[in-house]
Scaffold this motif. Structure first.
Motif, PDB file in Angstrom:
ATOM      1  N   GLN A   1      15.859  38.390   4.695  1.00 12.00           N
ATOM      2  CA  GLN A   1      15.564  39.651   5.366  1.00 12.00           C
ATOM      3  C   GLN A   1      16.155  39.638   6.771  1.00 12.00           C
ATOM      4  OE1 GLN A   1      11.365  40.380   5.625  1.00 12.00           O
ATOM      5  NE2 GLN A   1      11.583  42.551   6.068  1.00 12.00           N
ATOM      6  N   GLY A   2      16.600  40.814   7.236  1.00 15.50           N
ATOM      7  CA  GLY A   2      17.161  40.889   8.573  1.00 15.50           C
ATOM      8  C   GLY A   2      17.231  42.314   9.087  1.00 15.50           C
ATOM      9  N   ILE A   3      17.801  42.455  10.285  1.00 10.66           N
ATOM     10  CA  ILE A   3      17.946  43.752  10.943  1.00 10.66           C
ATOM     11  C   ILE A   3      19.435  44.045  11.142  1.00 10.66           C
ATOM     12  CG2 ILE A   3      17.424  45.114  13.010  1.00 10.66           C
ATOM     13  CD1 ILE A   3      14.947  44.460  11.477  1.00 10.66           C
ATOM     14  N   ILE A   4      19.849  45.267  10.825  1.00 10.23           N
ATOM     15  CA  ILE A   4      21.250  45.646  11.025  1.00 10.23           C
ATOM     16  C   ILE A   4      21.528  45.786  12.521  1.00 10.23           C
ATOM     17  CG2 ILE A   4      22.991  47.431  10.645  1.00 10.23           C
ATOM     18  CD1 ILE A   4      21.637  48.073   7.997  1.00 10.23           C
ATOM     19  N   GLU A   5      22.451  44.955  13.016  1.00  6.62           N
ATOM     20  CA  GLU A   5      22.806  44.974  14.424  1.00  6.62           C
ATOM     21  C   GLU A   5      24.053  45.801  14.696  1.00  6.62           C
ATOM     22  OE1 GLU A   5      21.412  43.557  17.259  1.00  6.62           O
ATOM     23  OE2 GLU A   5      19.646  43.280  15.995  1.00  6.62           O
TER      24      GLU A   5
ATOM     25  N   VAL B   1      24.208  41.750   9.984  1.00  5.02           N
ATOM     26  CA  VAL B   1      22.750  41.704   9.848  1.00  5.02           C
ATOM     27  C   VAL B   1      22.238  40.438  10.516  1.00  5.02           C
ATOM     28  CG1 VAL B   1      20.818  41.643   8.232  1.00  5.02           C
ATOM     29  CG2 VAL B   1      22.874  42.974   7.673  1.00  5.02           C
ATOM     30  N   ARG B   2      21.287  40.601  11.435  1.00  3.57           N
ATOM     31  CA  ARG B   2      20.731  39.451  12.163  1.00  3.57           C
ATOM     32  C   ARG B   2      19.407  39.022  11.537  1.00  3.57           C
ATOM     33  NH1 ARG B   2      21.734  39.635  18.286  1.00  3.57           N
ATOM     34  NH2 ARG B   2      23.763  39.183  17.344  1.00  3.57           N
ATOM     35  N   LEU B   3      19.333  37.735  11.192  1.00  6.04           N
ATOM     36  CA  LEU B   3      18.104  37.182  10.624  1.00  6.04           C
ATOM     37  C   LEU B   3      17.101  36.891  11.732  1.00  6.04           C
ATOM     38  CD1 LEU B   3      19.627  34.696   8.010  1.00  6.04           C
ATOM     39  CD2 LEU B   3      19.267  37.170   7.835  1.00  6.04           C
ATOM     40  N   ALA B   4      15.881  36.582  11.348  1.00  4.93           N
ATOM     41  CA  ALA B   4      14.807  36.348  12.324  1.00  4.93           C
ATOM     42  C   ALA B   4      15.128  35.173  13.244  1.00  4.93           C
ATOM     43  CB  ALA B   4      13.488  36.104  11.594  1.00  4.93           C
ATOM     44  N   ASN B   5      15.879  34.182  12.731  1.00  8.15           N
ATOM     45  CA  ASN B   5      16.215  33.012  13.551  1.00  8.15           C
ATOM     46  C   ASN B   5      17.455  33.227  14.412  1.00  8.15           C
ATOM     47  OD1 ASN B   5      18.295  32.895  11.712  1.00  8.15           O
ATOM     48  ND2 ASN B   5      17.557  31.054  10.671  1.00  8.15           N
ATOM     49  N   GLY B   6      18.025  34.446  14.367  1.00  2.00           N
ATOM     50  CA  GLY B   6      19.162  34.774  15.214  1.00  2.00           C
ATOM     51  C   GLY B   6      20.517  34.625  14.551  1.00  2.00           C
ATOM     52  N   LYS B   7      20.562  34.101  13.338  1.00  2.00           N
ATOM     53  CA  LYS B   7      21.854  33.944  12.659  1.00  2.00           C
ATOM     54  C   LYS B   7      22.345  35.300  12.161  1.00  2.00           C
ATOM     55  CE  LYS B   7      24.297  31.588   8.914  1.00  2.00           C
ATOM     56  NZ  LYS B   7      25.399  31.133   9.794  1.00  2.00           N
TER      57      LYS B   7
END
Length: 389
Positions: free
Chosen positions: A329-333, A346-352
């Motif tokens: 899961q992630g957020i579209i940056e 897409v950025r994951l919760a850990n920043g990758k």
């Protein structure tokens, strides 16, 4: 995937549905044989102990970045440079001590090197006239070659009256008219714009197939190599790190370098927690989940590896997919609209950051994803490959 499995995969795919390529035939003799060739410039090693077999009628691409040694190797084949060690055999003949003009080889340079004061026809005829070929034969062969490269109507023009693509075809005609056994092409399409380069790639393939001449092409352009080549040799630091057909190099790279150099790729580092003959499970902090790949590898217990997944093989959705394996899961940056496709970062919760590409099937962009939207990424178990180096 083991080396034997990769070989089996390569053997299962043929360039022609009714004919197995020579490089897959047991006992086939290579047309060009490079044996343990090295080239030193002082203390610098430009080509490092390369051995390579290229077969008759192949269109082989040497692919690599600046300084990888590909152009130096091409110049050794042409005879413009002498190998520090090793040998070159063309059609079974050792090229040691044979001058460039006596080799069954011609070379097409990146700059084309056309004579500005000569017409198109005279440029093409130059080599034949230097050899004293009869005037009637020169005229006939020039006409045939200009017809092949679709320049019959432009024979009287000078190079400065031609477009870049036309000059490229004149240089190709001049290189081929002496009927070399081997044609070497150094970045042959580098001076063309993108659209013309794409069109000319297919022209080059058609001409090569029609004449049956063995081509060795040097390029830094991955797309060009993938389009042109029967096989690709990926070079780095004077060494060929992988030799295979284009689809094998792309889908089954043998190292992180090849995976990252040829196309775009996402890499997840992790440790192998389960290694079975037909599957691998990797615990990855970068992905935030365990990753599952349905092919085996040869590695030590708990070895650190990288799982590689191409952006176009990742599915993106607003709702969690039903599959439980390989889902993150992630957020579209960021979003880049490229016309035929869209690229999502897409950025994951850990920043990758994970790169995803999707084709734009429809014109209406209203229902498409947008910035800062939460999404799920998933991929099939057979879409990724595990890299141990």
């Amino acid at each position: 995937m083991t080396s034997s499995q990769l070989n089996e995969l390569a053997t299962s795919t043929v360039a022609n549905a009714t004919e197995v390529p020579l490089w897959k035939q047991d006992g086939a003799e290579p047309f060009l044989k490079i044996e343990n060739v090295s080239k030193m410039f002082g203390e610098f090693t430009a080509v490092d102990n390369i051995s390579l077999d290229i077969y008759k009628n192949e269109l082989f691409c040497l692919l690599g970045g600046s300084g990888s040694g590909k152009s130096t190797l091409l110049r050794i084949l042409a005879g413009f440079e002498s190998a520090t060690s090793g040998r070159i055999l063309i059609d079974g003949v050792d090229m040691a001590g044979i001058q460039p003009w006596k080799r069954p080889v011609n070379m097409m340079f990146q700059s084309y090197a056309l004579f500005p004061h000569l017409s198109v026809a005279d440029n093409v005829a130059f080599g034949l006239r230097r050899e004293g070929v009869a005037r009637s034969e020169v005229k006939q062969r020039v006409a045939q070659m200009l017809d092949m490269v679709q320049l019959s109507a432009l024979g009287k023009r000078k190079p400065n009256q031609l477009s870049g693509g036309q000059r490229q075809r004149v240089a190709l005609a001049r290189s081929l008219i002496k009927r070399p056994k081997l044609l070497l092409l150094d970045e042959p399409l580098g001076a063309l714009d993108k659209k013309l380069r794409e069109e000319t790639q297919f022209e080059l393939i058609n001409i090569q197939e029609e004449l049956g001449v063995t081509f060795v092409v040097v390029t830094h352009d991955q797309e060009e190599a993938m389009t042109l080549a029967t096989r690709i040799g990926v070079m780095s630091n004077g060494v060929i790190v992988q030799t295979a057909e284009p689809h094998v190099v792309y889908e089954y790279p043998n190292s992180r370098f090849v995976a990252e150099f040829v196309g775009s790729v996402n890499l997840f580092e992790g440790k192998v927690v389960e290694d079975l003959p037909d599957s691998v499970r990797i615990r990855s902090k970068e992905a935030g989940v365990e990753l599952f790949v349905n092919h085996g590898i040869s590695c030590a217990p708990n070895q650190t590896v990288h799982m590689a997944i191409r952006p176009e093989k990742i599915k993106i959705s607003r709702n969690r997919p039903e599959q439980t394996e390989n889902c993150i899961q992630g957020i579209i940056e960021d979003i880049a609209y490229m016309g035929s496709l869209s690229v999502f970062k897409v950025r994951l919760a850990n920043g990758k950051d994970v790169r995803v590409t999707q084709p734009n099937f429809v014109r209406d962009m209203g229902a498409r994803f947008t910035w800062h939207e939460q999404v799920y990424l998933s991929w099939d178990m057979d879409s990724s490959v595990v890299l141990t180096s």
